[in-house]
Enzyme design. Structure first.
Site, PDB file in Angstrom:
ATOM      1  N   GLU A 385       0.608 -28.584  30.277  1.00 60.97           N
ATOM      2  CA  GLU A 385       1.689 -28.434  29.297  1.00 60.97           C
ATOM      3  C   GLU A 385       2.952 -29.236  29.637  1.00 60.97           C
ATOM      4  O   GLU A 385       4.059 -28.752  29.417  1.00 60.97           O
ATOM      5  CB  GLU A 385       2.042 -26.939  29.154  1.00 60.97           C
ATOM      6  CG  GLU A 385       0.864 -26.121  28.687  1.00 60.97           C
ATOM      7  CD  GLU A 385       1.133 -24.610  28.669  1.00 60.97           C
ATOM      8  OE1 GLU A 385       0.649 -23.962  27.743  1.00 60.97           O
ATOM      9  OE2 GLU A 385       1.811 -24.087  29.574  1.00 60.97           O
TER      10      GLU A 385
HETATM   11  C1  TNX Z   1      -0.850 -20.954  29.045  1.00 60.92           C
HETATM   12  S1  TNX Z   1      -2.994 -21.675  30.895  1.00 60.92           S
HETATM   13  C2  TNX Z   1      -0.298 -21.390  30.235  1.00 60.92           C
HETATM   14  C3  TNX Z   1       0.673 -20.535  30.934  1.00 60.92           C
HETATM   15  C4  TNX Z   1       0.981 -19.285  30.174  1.00 60.92           C
HETATM   16  C5  TNX Z   1      -0.274 -18.733  29.556  1.00 60.92           C
HETATM   17  C6  TNX Z   1      -0.070 -17.445  28.840  1.00 60.92           C
HETATM   18  C7  TNX Z   1      -1.931 -22.636  31.391  1.00 60.92           C
HETATM   19  C8  TNX Z   1      -2.378 -23.640  32.313  1.00 60.92           C
HETATM   20  N1  TNX Z   1      -0.701 -22.513  30.914  1.00 60.92           N
HETATM   21  O1  TNX Z   1       1.824 -21.274  31.204  1.00 60.92           O
HETATM   22  O2  TNX Z   1       1.541 -18.375  31.044  1.00 60.92           O
HETATM   23  O3  TNX Z   1      -0.782 -19.670  28.657  1.00 60.92           O
HETATM   24  O4  TNX Z   1      -1.284 -16.908  28.418  1.00 60.92           O
END
Ligand code: TNX
Length: 596
Positions: A385
């Protein structure tokens, strides 16, 4: 006002009350109340007699009830063994094996009240006691080693692999044989489950400690079986983490991934960049005080885990999810300006400057210190992300960071967003997608990566069980027990062969999880489901068998003070089964107008 039953750390008025020893049978979310009257003496005597009676003759466990399901089970009903008060634990003279024996004795002493001395024995025989035998492979088992073991570090012990064991219960005692201390440790977890549930009592119980006769030969399907705890969104102190490690060990999971850094907090002390912890660690979601682990704290976690044959995988999430680091060191920010601390739950807005050399000093020094504190081979670099970093800059950053990790002699793990970047030796990709098609990840596997599977709609422990689950998310859907159980890591991702799957991990993100009680509520009962997917042969996959075996663990958790979700899919003992809508069709003769 009912008395608070929460562990000391829980704030007043938590959303999920810790469960009392006697489970509340009405709703898991209502604090149970003590009856508002004083019981009569006669009533007390009757209750005591009933309790004593049921304790003196506990139902013997069944050899087939073990969770995760063992590879091979051969019950021998004529060979039950009753552990005598004089039993000793005899163990091969090897420090790691001896430590497993000490842990077994520590586990059994509180409930049995037996002294259970641990004694050395070069080739121990089960003479009315328990023997733990490290075997070099000549007598321990047979057959090919089909598991995907990759960790090395132990003799194969005749097909049991680096984590397998053989457990034999006969009328004259119990013997666990393995090629490694890890195998003995897993065998010990099985032994615990074969004893009556009362073995989880923290205080002595007058019981016949019966073990069902027969033989179990067992080893894992996948080498990597993990849980992730996000200590960044909310901070959890060392005792909470140690307790999670106990839960992993009970179900033969062998890696704890700690998500140590995120926008809301930096949780590990780094000597060369001290403000990361002191400034970056001083917040959390919702504005609480946060916290961080000192080097000593972290060493304690790593050591406690190692003793339980659990490897800690530390994650420093880069280049995104770095707001906390930027508040401490604005020189890392693209605009060299410190952002305000972040206590919300959005993602994808922060990043360290991939164009600045100072950023790479930071990455190398932080990862260097974390690696020096971590005996395990893996360093997780996040990579998820980083929405604001242009693709080329992202690729350059990840490839340089991967080289830093390999130069430290460690193996890179990253979330699957790193898949399109260049391969480095041994690289492991953690896939958290929600549909089983991902050409980018398949291509990375073709270039040599191996996978840890964490499908968000199956393995994310922060997803709600049901619409009314009081905490958690639902962006990847609801995950009830069956959904957590009914998938196959070996075939889940189209185009990825089982041989490329290192294993699976169940992540617990903690935006909405604030206490130990809430951690356990989200872990149980899904953790054993994921543990079985990671350990047991696919041929043993069986939803009905699983939920029936799982039911017997409810009383164990209750005795151990573990809060759990009373999933309606499980026939918990003492709770009447819900009437099936199929067996009980709606009445045909209703009063009132017929439709149409
Ligand atoms: C996605 S899974 C994220 C996290 C959040 C989560 C909440 C991932 C690598 N990143 O930053 O906490 O969703 O479900």
């Amino acid at each position: 006002m009912p008395p608070s039953l929460d562990p000391p750390r829980a704030p007043a008025g938590p959303r999920i009350p810790a469960q009392p020893t006697e489970p509340d049978r009405t709703t898991e979310l209502t604090q149970p109340t003590e009856p508002d009257r004083t019981p009569e003496l006669g009533e007390l005597a009757r209750a005591a007699a009933t309790a004593a009676g049921s304790r003196l003759v506990p139902p013997a466990g069944r050899l087939t009830d073990v969770l995760p399901a063992p590879e091979r089970v051969e019950p021998d009903p004529g060979a039950d063994f009753v552990l005598p008060a004089t039993a000793a634990v005899r163990v091969t003279a090897d420090p790691a094996a001896r430590d497993v024996a000490e842990q077994l004795a520590e586990l059994l002493r509180p409930a049995t009240g037996y002294p259970l001395p641990v004694t050395d024995a070069t080739s121990p025989q089960p003479r009315g006691g328990i023997a733990l035998v490290l075997d070099d492979g000549s007598n321990a088992g047979s057959g090919d080693d089909g598991s995907h073991d990759t960790d090395g570090g132990g003799s194969d012990s005749g097909g049991l692999g680096v984590e397998g064991y053989r457990l034999q219960v006969g009328t004259d005692g119990v013997r666990i044989t393995a090629g490694t201390a890890a195998g003995l440790f897993h065998g010990v977890q099985t032994l615990r489950q074969l004893l009556p549930a009362a073995v989880d009592s923290p205080t002595p119980v007058a019981a016949a400690w019966v073990l069902p006769g027969g033989t179990i030969v067992d080893r894992p399907r996948f080498a990597h079986r993990a849980v992730m705890l996000d200590v960044a969104r909310h901070f959890f102190d060392v005792p909470d983490v140690l307790r999670v490690i106990d839960h992993l060990a009970r179900y033969k999971l062998n890696h704890l991934h700690l998500h140590l850094t995120d926008d809301q907090g930096w949780r590990i002390a780094v000597d060369s960049w001290p403000r990361l912890a002191t400034v970056g660690g001083a917040t959390e979601v919702g504005g609480g005080p946060g916290g961080h682990y000192t080097r000593e704290d972290y060493r304690r976690i790593v050591g406690y885990a190692a003793r339980r044959h659990v490897t800690v995988v530390p994650e420093i999430d880069l280049p995104g999810h770095t707001n906390a680091a930027l508040t401490a060191y604005p020189e890392l920010a693209p605009d060299r300006t410190a952002p305000p601390p972040y206590t919300g739950t959005e993602v994808g807005f922060s990043y360290v400057d991939p164009a600045s050399e100072r950023t790479y000093d930071f990455v190398a020094e932080v990862l260097g210190e974390v690696a020096a504190l971590t005996p395990g081979r893996y360093l997780h670099i996040g990579g998820d992300e980083a929405y604001r970093v242009p693709a080329e800059a992202y690729r350059g950053f990840v490839e340089r960071t991967q080289r830093i990790v390999t130069d430290l002699g460690r193996t890179v793990v990253g979330w699957h967003q790193i898949a399109p970047t260049g391969h480095v030796d041994g690289r492991v990709i953690q896939w958290w997608g929600t549909d089983g098609d991902d050409p980018g990840t398949v291509d990375a596997v073709r270039r040599g990566a191996r996978l840890i599977l964490s499908p968000a709609n199956r393995a994310y422990l922060d997803m709600k069980y049901a619409p009314d689950t009081p905490i958690g998310h639902d962006w990847a859907g609801l995950i009830d027990l069956r959904r957590a159980y009914d998938w196959d890591p070996g075939t889940h991702l189209t185009g990825v062969p089982e041989t490329a799957v290192l294993g699976l991990e169940a992540p617990l993100w903690t935006e909405s999880v604030t206490t130990r009680t809430e951690i356990e509520f989200m872990l149980f009962p899904r953790l054993p489901a994921l543990a079985e997917l990671g350990w047991s042969p696919r041929s043993h996959h069986d939803w009905d068998g699983f939920r029936t075996r799982l039911a017997g663990h409810g009383p164990r958790w209750t005795l151990a003070g573990i809060t759990f979700h009373r999933s309606p899919e499980v026939p918990w003992p003492g709770v009447p089964a819900p009437r099936s809508p199929l067996a009980d069709p709606p009445p045909r003769h209703r009063t009132g107008a017929a439709p149409g």
